[in-house]
Design a protein around this motif. Structure first.
Motif: not given
Length: 402
Positions: A18, A23, A45, A169, A173
């Motif tokens: 993270v 982000a 996150q 989230s 990613s």
């Protein structure tokens, strides 16, 4: 099926770092804030995740949940994606009461050309076995138990909404996912959660709540639960956990689907929930639509709606709100695909929505309008629908007289 950057072996661990740069890279750099009890600064996150083995095109995983009763938790989920390397559009699939992480649901979306994740929201793992580090169960006793301002984060809805946002989230990613093309859909209690999540997580591109809605305290199958609460408890539950508190924040296109006689989420609460959304919205009301997970993910309009917004497909028809002059009712129609049918659906019954009898009769298509004559002055509710050449149906919001 190719999974980019994942370890092998049963439940091989893969920690997702993270970091601010990550982000930014995956589009999570939206303004964070606390909405209700949820801290989006944390939930936006990527969570830590452990990936398992693939079976029949579906892969198991565990990801970081919210602390519960003073200990960390994990959320069990299943994931599928189409062949290839992407970038894929994606869907977050939220089950209802009695549900779990459904392999068949994510497989369905993968066949449509989407990556998809479905998580368990009952604190269970594979085969619905209770996890030693799971969150709260999804019983009604858990959902409606007494709580105060200090214990709001112990409640099922708090954990379930957080788990859905963390799944989003996580998807964002992954390098094979297009972070700008992710939607959320939920069935029953999952539709209820979708209504909340769409108002809390502004990163979603679309939302599709099926059955579930807000105003549970005004009319729903759970009225006996609210009647047992003190006025203070009821106000607190509504303030934190009723979708009516969050639907006004929805900014992505949203598509509501329900039946005229749904046992849990009646049509009056559904119409109020629809009315709260300020932006682009669609509604599909089916006469006596069955209530189940398979019936909730089956309507073809769900895939067509997602395709239009996430894959450049042809959009669903659009209907305006109802207009009325004497006993003539009409709505404006906008449709890229030719419309082949139209109907007036109505009931003259009063009382419980679950018990009302509905009648459907043909309506007229006149240029860019669908038009019908009301057969009686005694109608208690009515709406129009149109069906295009793909068999896709869209409704007007129902007009509720009594």
């Amino acid at each position: 099926m190719t999974y980019t950057g994942r370890g092998s072996g049963r439940l091989a661990a893969r920690a997702v770092t993270v970091a601010f740069a990550l982000a930014l890279l995956f589009g999570a750099n939206l303004p964070a804030e606390k909405i209700g009890p949820w801290d989006t600064d944390l939930l936006f996150q990527p969570p830590t995740v452990e990936w398992g083995e693939e079976k029949d095109g579906v892969r198991e995983l565990f990801y970081q949940g919210e602390p519960f009763q003073g200990r960390p938790t994990r959320v069990y989920a299943v994931y599928a994606q189409p062949p290839g390397t992407g970038p894929f559009p994606a869907m977050v699939c939220v089950h209802g009461g009695g549900g779990t992480a459904f392999p068949e649901w994510v497989r369905l979306w993968a066949e449509r050309g989407y990556a998809a994740i479905s998580m368990d929201l009952a604190g269970c793992g594979p085969q619905r076995q209770r996890l030693p580090d799971g969150g709260p169960d999804q019983s009604d006793d858990s959902k409606f138990r007494s709580f105060d301002e200090n214990s709001v984060t112990e409640m099922w809805t708090y954990h379930a909404v957080a788990a859905v946002i963390r799944a989003h989230s996580l998807l964002r990613s992954l390098p094979q996912i297009d972070a700008d093309r992710i939607g959320v859909t939920g069935i029953s209690w999952g539709g209820y959660l979708t209504c909340i999540v769409a108002g809390v997580d502004s990163r979603f591109r679309l939302a599709i709540p099926v059955y579930g809605c807000g105003f549970l305290h005004e009319n729903s199958v759970w009225l006996p639960r609210f009647e047992k609460m003190s006025p203070e408890q009821r106000e607190r539950w509504v303030r934190f956990f009723d979708p009516s508190q969050y639907l006004g924040r929805v900014r992505c296109p949203i598509f509501f689907l329900n039946g005229t006689n749904d046992f849990a989420y009646p049509l009056d609460s559904y119409r109020k929930s629809y009315d709260l959304v300020p932006g682009e919205k669609y509604i599909r009301i089916e006469v006596r639509m069955k209530h189940s997970h398979p019936d909730g993910w089956a309507p073809r309009e769900i895939g067509l709606f997602a395709d239009a917004l996430l894959k450049g497909g042809q959009p669903l028809p659009r209907l305006s709100s109802l207009h009325r002059e004497d006993r003539t009712v009409w709505a404006e129609v906008t449709s890229v695909v030719p419309v082949k049918q139209a109907h007036l659906n109505y009931t003259v019954d009063g009382g419980r929505w679950q018990d009302r009898q509905w009648t459907s009769i043909p309506a007229r298509l006149e240029q860019n309008r669908v038009v019908a004559e009301l057969p009686s002055e005694q109608l208690s509710a009515y709406y129009l629908d149109v069906v295009d050449e793909r068999g896709a149906m869209i409704s007007t919001p129902p007009e509720i007289v009594r």
